[in-house]
Design a protein around this motif. Sequence first.
Motif, PDB file in Angstrom:
ATOM      1  N   ASP A   1      -0.936   4.422   0.615  1.00  0.00           N
ATOM      2  CA  ASP A   1      -1.803   5.424   1.243  1.00  0.00           C
ATOM      3  C   ASP A   1      -1.414   5.640   2.709  1.00  0.00           C
ATOM      4  O   ASP A   1      -2.036   5.120   3.616  1.00  0.00           O
ATOM      5  CB  ASP A   1      -3.268   4.960   1.134  1.00  0.00           C
ATOM      6  CG  ASP A   1      -3.469   3.499   1.540  1.00  0.00           C
ATOM      7  OD1 ASP A   1      -2.471   2.746   1.620  1.00  0.00           O
ATOM      8  OD2 ASP A   1      -4.614   3.090   1.799  1.00  0.00           O
TER       9      ASP A   1
ATOM     10  N   ARG B   1      -3.989   5.180  10.027  1.00  0.00           N
ATOM     11  CA  ARG B   1      -5.305   4.975  10.641  1.00  0.00           C
ATOM     12  C   ARG B   1      -5.543   3.484  10.928  1.00  0.00           C
ATOM     13  O   ARG B   1      -6.110   3.113  11.947  1.00  0.00           O
ATOM     14  CB  ARG B   1      -6.393   5.480   9.684  1.00  0.00           C
ATOM     15  CG  ARG B   1      -7.347   6.426  10.373  1.00  0.00           C
ATOM     16  CD  ARG B   1      -8.195   7.176   9.383  1.00  0.00           C
ATOM     17  NE  ARG B   1      -7.462   8.275   8.792  1.00  0.00           N
ATOM     18  CZ  ARG B   1      -7.731   8.831   7.621  1.00  0.00           C
ATOM     19  NH1 ARG B   1      -8.712   8.380   6.879  1.00  0.00           N
ATOM     20  NH2 ARG B   1      -7.037   9.842   7.179  1.00  0.00           N
ATOM     21  N   ASP B   2      -5.063   2.618  10.007  1.00  0.00           N
ATOM     22  CA  ASP B   2      -5.246   1.174  10.226  1.00  0.00           C
ATOM     23  C   ASP B   2      -4.392   0.649  11.380  1.00  0.00           C
ATOM     24  O   ASP B   2      -4.789  -0.293  12.060  1.00  0.00           O
ATOM     25  CB  ASP B   2      -4.961   0.393   8.926  1.00  0.00           C
ATOM     26  CG  ASP B   2      -6.105   0.546   7.939  1.00  0.00           C
ATOM     27  OD1 ASP B   2      -7.184   1.040   8.341  1.00  0.00           O
ATOM     28  OD2 ASP B   2      -5.938   0.169   6.762  1.00  0.00           O
TER      29      ASP B   2
ATOM     30  N   ARG C   1      -5.486  -4.783   4.425  1.00  0.00           N
ATOM     31  CA  ARG C   1      -6.901  -4.508   4.120  1.00  0.00           C
ATOM     32  C   ARG C   1      -7.502  -5.594   3.226  1.00  0.00           C
ATOM     33  O   ARG C   1      -7.999  -5.319   2.122  1.00  0.00           O
ATOM     34  CB  ARG C   1      -7.045  -3.169   3.420  1.00  0.00           C
ATOM     35  CG  ARG C   1      -6.992  -2.022   4.359  1.00  0.00           C
ATOM     36  CD  ARG C   1      -8.061  -1.012   3.985  1.00  0.00           C
ATOM     37  NE  ARG C   1      -8.019   0.113   4.893  1.00  0.00           N
ATOM     38  CZ  ARG C   1      -8.400   1.335   4.597  1.00  0.00           C
ATOM     39  NH1 ARG C   1      -8.882   1.586   3.399  1.00  0.00           N
ATOM     40  NH2 ARG C   1      -8.348   2.287   5.489  1.00  0.00           N
TER      41      ARG C   1
ATOM     42  N   ASP D   1      -1.651   7.933   5.070  1.00  0.00           N
ATOM     43  CA  ASP D   1      -2.596   8.365   6.111  1.00  0.00           C
ATOM     44  C   ASP D   1      -3.510   7.218   6.509  1.00  0.00           C
ATOM     45  O   ASP D   1      -3.800   7.009   7.684  1.00  0.00           O
ATOM     46  CB  ASP D   1      -3.455   9.546   5.620  1.00  0.00           C
ATOM     47  CG  ASP D   1      -2.603  10.787   5.429  1.00  0.00           C
ATOM     48  OD1 ASP D   1      -1.435  10.761   5.888  1.00  0.00           O
ATOM     49  OD2 ASP D   1      -3.094  11.755   4.823  1.00  0.00           O
ATOM     50  N   GLU D   2      -3.950   6.482   5.485  1.00  0.00           N
ATOM     51  CA  GLU D   2      -4.846   5.350   5.751  1.00  0.00           C
ATOM     52  C   GLU D   2      -4.106   4.239   6.499  1.00  0.00           C
ATOM     53  O   GLU D   2      -4.681   3.571   7.359  1.00  0.00           O
ATOM     54  CB  GLU D   2      -5.390   4.782   4.433  1.00  0.00           C
ATOM     55  CG  GLU D   2      -6.362   5.705   3.726  1.00  0.00           C
ATOM     56  CD  GLU D   2      -7.676   5.825   4.481  1.00  0.00           C
ATOM     57  OE1 GLU D   2      -8.276   4.785   4.761  1.00  0.00           O
ATOM     58  OE2 GLU D   2      -8.051   6.957   4.816  1.00  0.00           O
TER      59      GLU D   2
ATOM     60  N   ARG E   1       0.822  -1.224   0.000  1.00  0.00           N
ATOM     61  CA  ARG E   1       0.000   0.000   0.000  1.00  0.00           C
ATOM     62  C   ARG E   1       0.854   1.272   0.000  1.00  0.00           C
ATOM     63  O   ARG E   1       1.974   1.272   0.498  1.00  0.00           O
ATOM     64  CB  ARG E   1      -0.891   0.000   1.255  1.00  0.00           C
ATOM     65  CG  ARG E   1      -1.837  -1.165   1.302  1.00  0.00           C
ATOM     66  CD  ARG E   1      -2.571  -1.251   2.624  1.00  0.00           C
ATOM     67  NE  ARG E   1      -3.262  -0.010   2.964  1.00  0.00           N
ATOM     68  CZ  ARG E   1      -3.914   0.176   4.129  1.00  0.00           C
ATOM     69  NH1 ARG E   1      -3.955  -0.791   5.018  1.00  0.00           N
ATOM     70  NH2 ARG E   1      -4.511   1.326   4.363  1.00  0.00           N
TER      71      ARG E   1
END
Length: 240
Positions: free
Chosen positions: A110, A116-117, A156, A112-113, A108
Amino acid sequence: MSDAILKVRNIETYYGPIVAIRGVSLDVQEGSIVTVLGANGAGKTTILKTISGVMDPQKGSVIFDGQEIQKQDPDWVMRQGLSHVPEGREVFPFLSVYDNLMMGAYTRKDRDEIARDVELVNSYFPILKERSDQPAGQLSGGEQQMLAISRALMARPKVMLLDEPSLGLSPRLVKEIFAIIKRLNVEQGMTMLLVEQNANIALHTADFGYVLEVGRIVMEDTTANLLEKDDIKEFYLGMQ
Ligand code: ATP
């Protein structure tokens, strides 16, 4: 049922000349937990390895999210959204807990994501947040199992394959980890295929179950129905 997100059709998998899986078919519906029960050596691990691309079946197909994947390698399969938590956890012992989580997110970009994860998995497994900087090899068996599940979540995935999460853990920890597995399913909608020798906890966690004996599926039903069957009570739950 044909709209299952994961469909296994008549797979046959060998170790050299020895057949381990003999014509296994199963369905995993999106949003469900499905379990495969079986004794030591029944072929549970081989089913998961065949689905995740670690082993190729000699016959049959694996259809994930509408695509045939049985000829693909594990990295490709993982990128499509299938994460495998192997038996024995296999965390990276010399990397920190945090870096193990980052390894789970390596496909991945991303940022910021991803951050968050990390917060999300830490909210399910708060002990891992406390141990964030420690080498994973210093964690207890239960904590390593939590880390292996968390690392898989960092990709994810659409579906998680869990190989005997109860292995080697105390009854209290088994209960704790399965409660979190159930919460991930209910709260995050995570779809899971769980193979287990611990029939009691698996049948009380999953929605649907298959019983595997010597490489073949011999029974399949909702877990509510399986819990009522005399054969299951006698041979898998240890009741007379
Ligand atoms: P366990 O819980 O003990 O891992 P399992 O149900 O997951 O059991 P598998 O590990 O899938 O079973 O093994 C299925 C069959 O394949 C067994 O008969 C086993 O002896 C055999 N087998 C597994 N790995 C190998 C291997 N590397 N070489 C040869 N035979 C193997």
